[in-house]
Design a protein around this motif. Structure first.
Motif, PDB file in Angstrom:
ATOM      1  N   PHE A  58       0.903  -1.519   0.072  1.00  0.00           N
ATOM      2  CA  PHE A  58       0.067  -0.503   0.223  1.00  0.00           C
ATOM      3  C   PHE A  58       0.829   1.193  -0.235  1.00  0.00           C
ATOM      4  O   PHE A  58       0.247   2.258  -0.456  1.00  0.00           O
ATOM      5  CB  PHE A  58      -0.703  -0.057   1.528  1.00  0.00           C
ATOM      6  N   THR A  59       2.046   1.180   1.030  1.00  0.00           N
ATOM      7  CA  THR A  59       3.237   2.783   0.617  1.00  0.00           C
ATOM      8  C   THR A  59       3.578   2.105  -0.838  1.00  0.00           C
ATOM      9  O   THR A  59       3.165   3.826  -1.213  1.00  0.00           O
ATOM     10  CB  THR A  59       4.155   2.135   1.688  1.00  0.00           C
ATOM     11  N   PHE A  60       4.058   1.981  -1.582  1.00  0.00           N
ATOM     12  CA  PHE A  60       4.748   1.651  -2.891  1.00  0.00           C
ATOM     13  C   PHE A  60       3.345   2.517  -3.653  1.00  0.00           C
ATOM     14  O   PHE A  60       3.293   3.097  -4.703  1.00  0.00           O
ATOM     15  CB  PHE A  60       4.924   0.891  -3.202  1.00  0.00           C
ATOM     16  N   GLY A  61       1.406   1.410  -3.382  1.00  0.00           N
ATOM     17  CA  GLY A  61       1.330   2.122  -4.801  1.00  0.00           C
ATOM     18  C   GLY A  61       0.608   2.977  -4.230  1.00  0.00           C
ATOM     19  O   GLY A  61       0.804   4.272  -5.235  1.00  0.00           O
ATOM     20  N   ARG A  62       0.739   3.487  -2.713  1.00  0.00           N
ATOM     21  CA  ARG A  62      -0.086   5.043  -3.023  1.00  0.00           C
ATOM     22  C   ARG A  62       1.094   6.050  -3.776  1.00  0.00           C
ATOM     23  O   ARG A  62       0.897   7.523  -4.127  1.00  0.00           O
ATOM     24  CB  ARG A  62       0.285   5.640  -1.181  1.00  0.00           C
ATOM     25  N   ILE A  63       2.630   5.373  -3.340  1.00  0.00           N
ATOM     26  CA  ILE A  63       3.639   6.502  -4.051  1.00  0.00           C
ATOM     27  C   ILE A  63       3.412   6.912  -5.532  1.00  0.00           C
ATOM     28  O   ILE A  63       3.275   7.387  -6.227  1.00  0.00           O
ATOM     29  CB  ILE A  63       4.885   6.531  -2.730  1.00  0.00           C
ATOM     30  N   ILE A  64       3.245   5.360  -6.399  1.00  0.00           N
ATOM     31  CA  ILE A  64       2.652   5.589  -7.624  1.00  0.00           C
ATOM     32  C   ILE A  64       1.628   6.347  -7.647  1.00  0.00           C
ATOM     33  O   ILE A  64       1.744   7.077  -9.076  1.00  0.00           O
ATOM     34  CB  ILE A  64       2.998   3.941  -8.036  1.00  0.00           C
ATOM     35  N   LYS A  65       0.894   5.758  -7.401  1.00  0.00           N
ATOM     36  CA  LYS A  65      -0.478   6.806  -7.671  1.00  0.00           C
ATOM     37  C   LYS A  65      -0.283   8.089  -7.208  1.00  0.00           C
ATOM     38  O   LYS A  65      -0.741   9.000  -8.015  1.00  0.00           O
ATOM     39  CB  LYS A  65      -1.451   6.397  -7.319  1.00  0.00           C
ATOM     40  N   SER A  66       0.492   9.126  -6.501  1.00  0.00           N
ATOM     41  CA  SER A  66       0.667  10.395  -5.793  1.00  0.00           C
ATOM     42  C   SER A  66       1.282  10.692  -6.753  1.00  0.00           C
ATOM     43  O   SER A  66       1.474  11.777  -7.527  1.00  0.00           O
ATOM     44  CB  SER A  66       0.920  10.999  -5.081  1.00  0.00           C
ATOM     45  N   GLU A  67       2.262  10.169  -7.511  1.00  0.00           N
ATOM     46  CA  GLU A  67       3.766  10.358  -8.018  1.00  0.00           C
ATOM     47  C   GLU A  67       3.688  10.111 -10.152  1.00  0.00           C
ATOM     48  O   GLU A  67       3.966  11.243 -10.590  1.00  0.00           O
ATOM     49  CB  GLU A  67       5.240   9.973  -8.194  1.00  0.00           C
ATOM     50  N   ILE A  68       3.072   9.307 -10.380  1.00  0.00           N
ATOM     51  CA  ILE A  68       2.790   8.952 -11.115  1.00  0.00           C
ATOM     52  C   ILE A  68       0.995   7.776 -11.282  1.00  0.00           C
ATOM     53  O   ILE A  68       0.757   6.837 -11.884  1.00  0.00           O
ATOM     54  CB  ILE A  68       3.808   7.417 -12.083  1.00  0.00           C
ATOM     55  N   PRO A  69       0.452   9.465 -11.741  1.00  0.00           N
ATOM     56  CA  PRO A  69      -1.094   8.820 -11.752  1.00  0.00           C
ATOM     57  C   PRO A  69      -1.288   8.039 -13.355  1.00  0.00           C
ATOM     58  O   PRO A  69      -3.085   6.816 -13.056  1.00  0.00           O
ATOM     59  CB  PRO A  69      -1.967  10.276 -11.324  1.00  0.00           C
ATOM     60  N   PHE A  93      -4.840   3.957  -2.992  1.00  0.00           N
ATOM     61  CA  PHE A  93      -3.666   2.543  -3.055  1.00  0.00           C
ATOM     62  C   PHE A  93      -3.504   2.390  -4.268  1.00  0.00           C
ATOM     63  O   PHE A  93      -2.115   1.673  -4.376  1.00  0.00           O
ATOM     64  CB  PHE A  93      -3.773   1.827  -1.904  1.00  0.00           C
ATOM     65  N   CYS A  94      -4.289   1.760  -5.145  1.00  0.00           N
ATOM     66  CA  CYS A  94      -4.685   0.917  -6.077  1.00  0.00           C
ATOM     67  C   CYS A  94      -6.344   1.557  -6.790  1.00  0.00           C
ATOM     68  O   CYS A  94      -6.976   2.251  -6.340  1.00  0.00           O
ATOM     69  CB  CYS A  94      -4.497  -0.281  -5.456  1.00  0.00           C
ATOM     70  N   ASP A  95      -5.869   1.312  -7.866  1.00  0.00           N
ATOM     71  CA  ASP A  95      -6.641   1.145  -8.909  1.00  0.00           C
ATOM     72  C   ASP A  95      -7.529  -0.013  -9.339  1.00  0.00           C
ATOM     73  O   ASP A  95      -8.719   0.109  -9.395  1.00  0.00           O
ATOM     74  CB  ASP A  95      -6.662   1.696 -10.535  1.00  0.00           C
ATOM     75  N   TYR A  96      -6.958  -1.252  -9.046  1.00  0.00           N
ATOM     76  CA  TYR A  96      -8.143  -2.129  -9.668  1.00  0.00           C
ATOM     77  C   TYR A  96      -7.421  -3.035  -8.306  1.00  0.00           C
ATOM     78  O   TYR A  96      -6.522  -3.234  -7.752  1.00  0.00           O
ATOM     79  CB  TYR A  96      -7.691  -2.711 -10.798  1.00  0.00           C
TER      80      TYR A  96
END
Length: 172
Positions: free
Chosen positions: A41-52, A79-82
C-alpha cells in the motif's frame, strides 16, 4: 507517514525512478501475507501520487480473504486502481486487454474496480484450469540480483503446482 513508515524513503528514492524510467503502464502487487500489506500500500500510494497514469493492481491470498472489506472502502483508491481476487491469471490478462482496447471493465472476471466513485465487484468469475496454464517464463528476469547471501547457495524460485485446499475449505 514519511517519518514512521520504514518503506517510504526506500520506495520513493530507490524504486520510483525505475518505474518512471521504464515507463510502465501497470504495476501489480501480489499480497499473500499480512506483512506485505503496508509495503504494497505504501508503494501503491507513492506510485499513484507521483505517476497517476500508471494503473496499480493488487491481488493475492490476502486480497481474496478481505475482498468484501476492500470493496466497501472507497479510500483504497489512494493505494490501487484495481483489485483482483481469487485466481489472477485470466483476470489480469483480461484487465490489460480491456484497458488497452477501451472496453468495459465489467468483462473482467474476479475484478473489483471503481465505477461512479465506488468499488464494485464484476459479475464474472473465473477459475483457472491448471493443466492448461503454461509454465512460467523467467526470461528477462534479472536473477543475478536475487542471489543468496548464503555461501554456496543459488537463487531459488518457487513454483506452485496446485491450487486451493485439499478439503475445499480454505480461501486460497
Amino acid at each position: 507517514d514519511e517519518k514512521e513508515n520504514i518503506f517510504h524513503k526506500f520506495f520513493r528514492h530507490e524504486m520510483l525512478a525505475g518505474i518512471k524510467t521504464e515507463e510502465f503502464n501497470m504495476v501489480g502487487f501480489s499480497i499473500t501475507a499480512p506483512s506485505q500489506v503496508i509495503p504494497a500500500f505504501t508503494f501503491g500510494r507513492i506510485i499513484k501520487s507521483e505517476i497517476p497514469d500508471v494503473h496499480v493492481v493488487i491481488g493475492g491470498q490476502w486480497v481474496s480473504l478481505f475482498k468484501e472489506e476492500l470493496r466497501r472502502r472507497d479510500d483504497f483508491s489512494a493505494f490501487c486502481d484495481y483489485i483482483i481476487y481469487f485466481e489472477g491469471e485470466t483476470p489480469l490478462y483480461s484487465l490489460i486487454n480491456c484497458l488497452t482496447r477501451d472496453q468495459p471493465l465489467s468483462r473482467v472476471p474476479n475484478l473489483i474496480y471503481k465505477e461512479k466513485g465506488k468499488f464494485i465487484l464484476s459479475k464474472k468469475v473465473s477459475a483457472e484450469n491448471m493443466d492448461k496454464l503454461p509454465c512460467p517464463d523467467f526470461d528477462g528476469l534479472p536473477l543475478k540480483k536475487y542471489s543468496s547471501s548464503v555461501k554456496g547457495k543459488t537463487c531459488a524460485l518457487t513454483f506452485e503446482t496446485s491450487r486451493g485446499c485439499y478439503w475445499n475449505r480454505c480461501i486460497f
